[in-house]
Design a protein around this motif. Structure first.
Motif, short mmCIF file in Angstrom:
data_model
loop_
_atom_site.label_atom_id
_atom_site.label_comp_id
_atom_site.label_asym_id
_atom_site.label_seq_id
_atom_site.Cartn_x
_atom_site.Cartn_y
_atom_site.Cartn_z
N ARG A 163 0.84 -1.20 0.00
CA ARG A 163 0.00 0.00 0.00
C ARG A 163 0.87 1.26 0.00
N PRO A 164 0.34 2.38 -0.47
CA PRO A 164 1.11 3.63 -0.42
C PRO A 164 1.58 3.96 0.99
N ASP A 189 2.33 6.58 -6.25
CA ASP A 189 1.46 7.39 -5.41
C ASP A 189 2.13 8.74 -5.19
N ARG A 190 1.44 9.80 -5.56
CA ARG A 190 2.05 11.13 -5.48
C ARG A 190 2.38 11.55 -4.05
N GLN A 272 -0.94 15.58 -3.37
CA GLN A 272 -1.39 14.76 -4.49
C GLN A 272 -1.39 15.52 -5.82
#
Length: 401
Positions: A163-164, A189-190, A272
């Motif tokens: 997961r991020p 993921d940003r 993000q």
């Protein structure tokens, strides 16, 4: 001796230093009495740090378990008694997931981490990856306690890395260990990539990475990190040119609209966001802000000459009785017009609004419905609890309470 009430007056500054020297048993008894003001009881909990009377522990633990107790007191007691292992079965019970007190579920997870409960690792990593600083701090505190007890590798194994939030934890741990995290600038993921960007500090490695980066976004993050380290606008613009001045293209967003939006929101945009927005803000000149007094005088004259008899202009925060933003409000009858502080922009949210022609004749640009609804892609801005891209209308005429 002064009483707790005199040390903690209803009005005035609390005498926290004297409270820390107050008799510990008296403080504990004060905390246990629900008839005492919750805010005084919470301060008494803080004053008990490191000197909890053993005879009062059971009662204080009971306050934590009591859902009728004020949440702020329960949370403070959780911090105070975080070393009491007898609390762990209650903390782990499935009923804890629907705790009614605001902030209590997060505080419970932190307490589980402090007590060494590895089954809380995944939820703690989720907290630590939160955009809310308070929640992030709770998650990190719980994870740090697990690391201190079991070691980094054990916690990484508990998380799995899929997961991020798991990868964000790995980035923090690698950086803490003095390892290079530049490669994480390309994380899909940003938020994880943004975390890595905020931590990298090796200029030489970053300069080499500009040519190695697997994606444009990763290269742009390297450029932004280099700017953070050197704050050299000449170097940053040279790197931007070397990368081909990458931009986020937004149909319908012309240069007059784009420049004020970029310079008002991109420097502090949410994690993000596409980093190309921030690089553009670093490498372009901001537009000249209008002379507010002159602009509003011009708008007032135009509206008055058109017979609209407006009241105003009033700053949007004053008009809505709280908050602040980027426009002034003119109001008459059931109508109102907004004039932006970011440029010569005005709107009434209707294309045939009575104020449109007078304001356009005075040099204003009317933001019609089509233009207002242009979504500024991947530029995430905080707006009433959300962190997402906004429309042009929301950005030019922004208000936040």
């Amino acid at each position: 001796m002064r009483t707790i009430e005199t040390l903690l007056p209803q009005h005035g500054k609390p005498d926290v230093a004297s409270l820390r020297g107050y008799d510990a048993d008296d403080l504990a008894r004060y905390i246990l009495d629900p008839d005492n003001a919750w805010w005084r009881r919470r301060l008494c909990v803080h004053a008990l740090g490191g000197r909890v009377p053993e005879a009062r522990v059971a009662g204080l633990l009971g306050r934590i378990r009591d859902r009728g107790e004020t949440g702020e007191v329960r949370i403070a007691l959780l911090d105070l008694l975080a070393d009491r292992s007898e609390l762990l079965p209650w903390l782990r019970h499935e009923d804890r997931r629907d705790e009614p007190s605001y902030g209590m579920p997060e505080a419970i997870l932190k307490a589980r981490g402090l007590l060494g409960d590895r089954t809380a690792a995944r939820d703690l990593a989720t907290l630590a990856h939160s955009p809310w600083q308070r929640t992030e701090a709770l998650g990190e505190a719980g994870l740090d306690a697990l690391v201190e007890r079991y070691g980094v590798e054990a916690v990484l194994a508990d998380l799995g890395g899929g997961r991020p939030e798991d990868r964000a934890f790995a980035v923090r741990m690698r950086h803490r260990a003095g390892q290079d995290v530049t490669g994480h600038l390309a994380d899909p993921d940003r938020a994880v990539a943004h975390l890595a960007e905020s931590l990298v500090a090796d200029r030489g490695r970053l300069l080499r990475y500009l040519d190695e980066a697997p994606t444009t976004e990763a290269a742009v993050r390297a450029a932004c990190a280099l700017h953070r380290l050197a704050e050299d606008p000449v170097e940053t613009r040279a790197i931007d040119a070397r990368l081909g001045s990458p931009r986020v293209e937004v149909p319908g967003l012309d240069e007059e609209l784009r420049r004020p939006i970029v310079h008002a929101y991109a420097p502090g945009c949410q994690r993000q966001s596409d980093p190309r927005w921030r690089l553009e803000a670093l490498c372009t000149e901001p537009p000249a802000r209008p002379d507010q007094e002159a602009q509003l005088a011009r708008a007032t004259a135009a509206l008055t000459a058109a017979g609209l008899a407006p009241a105003g202009p009033v700053p949007c925060g004053e008009h809505r009785m709280q908050g602040d933003g980027t426009f002034h409000v003119y109001e008459w009858g059931d109508d109102e017009v907004h004039v932006s502080t970011l440029g010569r922009f005005a709107t009434g949210y209707e294309d045939d609004h009575a104020a449109r022609r007078p304001l356009e004749g005075a040099g204003f640009r009317w933001i019609d419905a089509e233009t207002s609804q242009v979504r500024v892609t991947d530029l995430c801005v905080y707006y009433f609890g959300h962190r997402e891209p906004l429309d042009v209308g929301d950005l030019l005429f922004y208000w936040q309470d």
